[in-house]
Design a protein around this motif. Structure first.
Motif, PDB file in Angstrom:
ATOM      1  N   ALA A   1       9.307   2.411  -6.914  1.00 50.35           N
ATOM      2  CA  ALA A   1       8.071   2.170  -6.166  1.00 50.35           C
ATOM      3  C   ALA A   1       7.245   1.066  -6.823  1.00 50.35           C
ATOM      4  O   ALA A   1       6.644   0.235  -6.140  1.00 50.35           O
ATOM      5  CB  ALA A   1       7.256   3.456  -6.054  1.00 50.35           C
ATOM      6  N   VAL A   2       7.224   1.019  -8.149  1.00 48.31           N
ATOM      7  CA  VAL A   2       6.524  -0.060  -8.861  1.00 48.31           C
ATOM      8  C   VAL A   2       7.172  -1.401  -8.544  1.00 48.31           C
ATOM      9  O   VAL A   2       6.490  -2.395  -8.283  1.00 48.31           O
ATOM     10  CB  VAL A   2       6.516   0.204 -10.389  1.00 48.31           C
ATOM     11  N   ALA A   3       8.513  -1.432  -8.551  1.00 52.29           N
ATOM     12  CA  ALA A   3       9.222  -2.679  -8.232  1.00 52.29           C
ATOM     13  C   ALA A   3       8.935  -3.121  -6.803  1.00 52.29           C
ATOM     14  O   ALA A   3       8.725  -4.312  -6.539  1.00 52.29           O
ATOM     15  CB  ALA A   3      10.720  -2.490  -8.440  1.00 52.29           C
TER      16      ALA A   3
ATOM     17  N   LEU B   1       0.823  -1.211   0.000  1.00 50.83           N
ATOM     18  CA  LEU B   1       0.000   0.000   0.000  1.00 50.83           C
ATOM     19  C   LEU B   1       0.856   1.260   0.000  1.00 50.83           C
ATOM     20  O   LEU B   1       0.550   2.226  -0.703  1.00 50.83           O
ATOM     21  CB  LEU B   1      -0.952  -0.005   1.196  1.00 50.83           C
ATOM     22  N   VAL B   2       1.939   1.254   0.768  1.00 52.52           N
ATOM     23  CA  VAL B   2       2.845   2.405   0.784  1.00 52.52           C
ATOM     24  C   VAL B   2       3.478   2.592  -0.592  1.00 52.52           C
ATOM     25  O   VAL B   2       3.556   3.717  -1.103  1.00 52.52           O
ATOM     26  CB  VAL B   2       3.926   2.228   1.877  1.00 52.52           C
ATOM     27  N   CYS B   3       3.900   1.498  -1.205  1.00 54.55           N
ATOM     28  CA  CYS B   3       4.546   1.592  -2.522  1.00 54.55           C
ATOM     29  C   CYS B   3       3.585   2.094  -3.586  1.00 54.55           C
ATOM     30  O   CYS B   3       3.978   2.879  -4.458  1.00 54.55           O
ATOM     31  CB  CYS B   3       5.129   0.240  -2.916  1.00 54.55           C
TER      32      CYS B   3
ATOM     33  N   ARG C   1      10.889   9.982 -12.105  1.00 57.52           N
ATOM     34  CA  ARG C   1      10.542   8.793 -12.887  1.00 57.52           C
ATOM     35  C   ARG C   1      11.295   7.562 -12.380  1.00 57.52           C
ATOM     36  O   ARG C   1      10.726   6.480 -12.259  1.00 57.52           O
ATOM     37  CB  ARG C   1      10.872   9.049 -14.367  1.00 57.52           C
ATOM     38  N   ARG C   2      12.578   7.734 -12.049  1.00 62.73           N
ATOM     39  CA  ARG C   2      13.341   6.612 -11.483  1.00 62.73           C
ATOM     40  C   ARG C   2      12.757   6.178 -10.147  1.00 62.73           C
ATOM     41  O   ARG C   2      12.636   4.983  -9.879  1.00 62.73           O
ATOM     42  CB  ARG C   2      14.805   6.994 -11.322  1.00 62.73           C
ATOM     43  N   LYS C   3      12.377   7.124  -9.301  1.00 66.10           N
ATOM     44  CA  LYS C   3      11.764   6.789  -8.010  1.00 66.10           C
ATOM     45  C   LYS C   3      10.425   6.091  -8.213  1.00 66.10           C
ATOM     46  O   LYS C   3      10.074   5.181  -7.465  1.00 66.10           O
ATOM     47  CB  LYS C   3      11.594   8.043  -7.164  1.00 66.10           C
TER      48      LYS C   3
ATOM     49  N   PHE D   1       2.221   9.270  -6.151  1.00 68.47           N
ATOM     50  CA  PHE D   1       2.839  10.568  -5.861  1.00 68.47           C
ATOM     51  C   PHE D   1       3.906  10.903  -6.890  1.00 68.47           C
ATOM     52  O   PHE D   1       3.934  12.002  -7.445  1.00 68.47           O
ATOM     53  CB  PHE D   1       3.435  10.542  -4.451  1.00 68.47           C
ATOM     54  N   TYR D   2       4.791   9.951  -7.166  1.00 64.80           N
ATOM     55  CA  TYR D   2       5.861  10.211  -8.125  1.00 64.80           C
ATOM     56  C   TYR D   2       5.340  10.323  -9.554  1.00 64.80           C
ATOM     57  O   TYR D   2       5.900  11.066 -10.359  1.00 64.80           O
ATOM     58  CB  TYR D   2       6.955   9.147  -8.021  1.00 64.80           C
ATOM     59  N   THR D   3       4.271   9.632  -9.871  1.00 66.76           N
ATOM     60  CA  THR D   3       3.675   9.774 -11.202  1.00 66.76           C
ATOM     61  C   THR D   3       3.140  11.190 -11.386  1.00 66.76           C
ATOM     62  O   THR D   3       3.341  11.800 -12.445  1.00 66.76           O
ATOM     63  CB  THR D   3       2.554   8.746 -11.407  1.00 66.76           C
ATOM     64  N   MET D   4       2.501  11.731 -10.364  1.00 69.38           N
ATOM     65  CA  MET D   4       2.019  13.124 -10.439  1.00 69.38           C
ATOM     66  C   MET D   4       3.190  14.083 -10.606  1.00 69.38           C
ATOM     67  O   MET D   4       3.119  15.040 -11.375  1.00 69.38           O
ATOM     68  CB  MET D   4       1.248  13.485  -9.172  1.00 69.38           C
TER      69      MET D   4
END
Length: 90
Positions: free
Chosen positions: A70-72, A19-21, A64-66, A27-30
């Motif tokens: 987060a996806v991983a 859930l955190v990821c 984008r790297r972060k 957040f990072y996508t925005m």
């Protein structure tokens, strides 16, 4: 037979991590979507642009790297949740 409390704790921690990821991913996508290069603004409407670093400025590429980390993490924690659930199911 493993201690049930440890299994429940591992399941809860993996679920919380997932859930955190997924929240970090949003957040990072925005943040990425706000940092396009000025000559590549049309990439906002091209979904695969998230795969291409040439569409973003330096701040956008860092976000984008972060986002991909987060996806991983989400995939790893989700695999843990599924693995624990499959191992406990009768």
């Amino acid at each position: 037979m493993p201690n049930h409390y440890l299994v429940i704790l591992a399941f809860a921690l993996c679920l919380a991590g997932a859930l955190v990821c997924i929240c970090l991913c949003g957040f990072y996508t925005m943040k990425v979507m706000r940092n396009f290069r000025s000559d590549r603004e049309w990439g906002r409407f091209f979904a695969p642009s998230l795969l291409m670093g040439s569409f973003f400025n330096d701040e956008g590429n860092a976000a984008r790297r972060k986002m991909w980390w987060a996806v991983a993490g989400f995939l790893a924690f989700s695999s843990g949740v599924i693995g624990i659930a499959a191992g406990v199911a009768p």
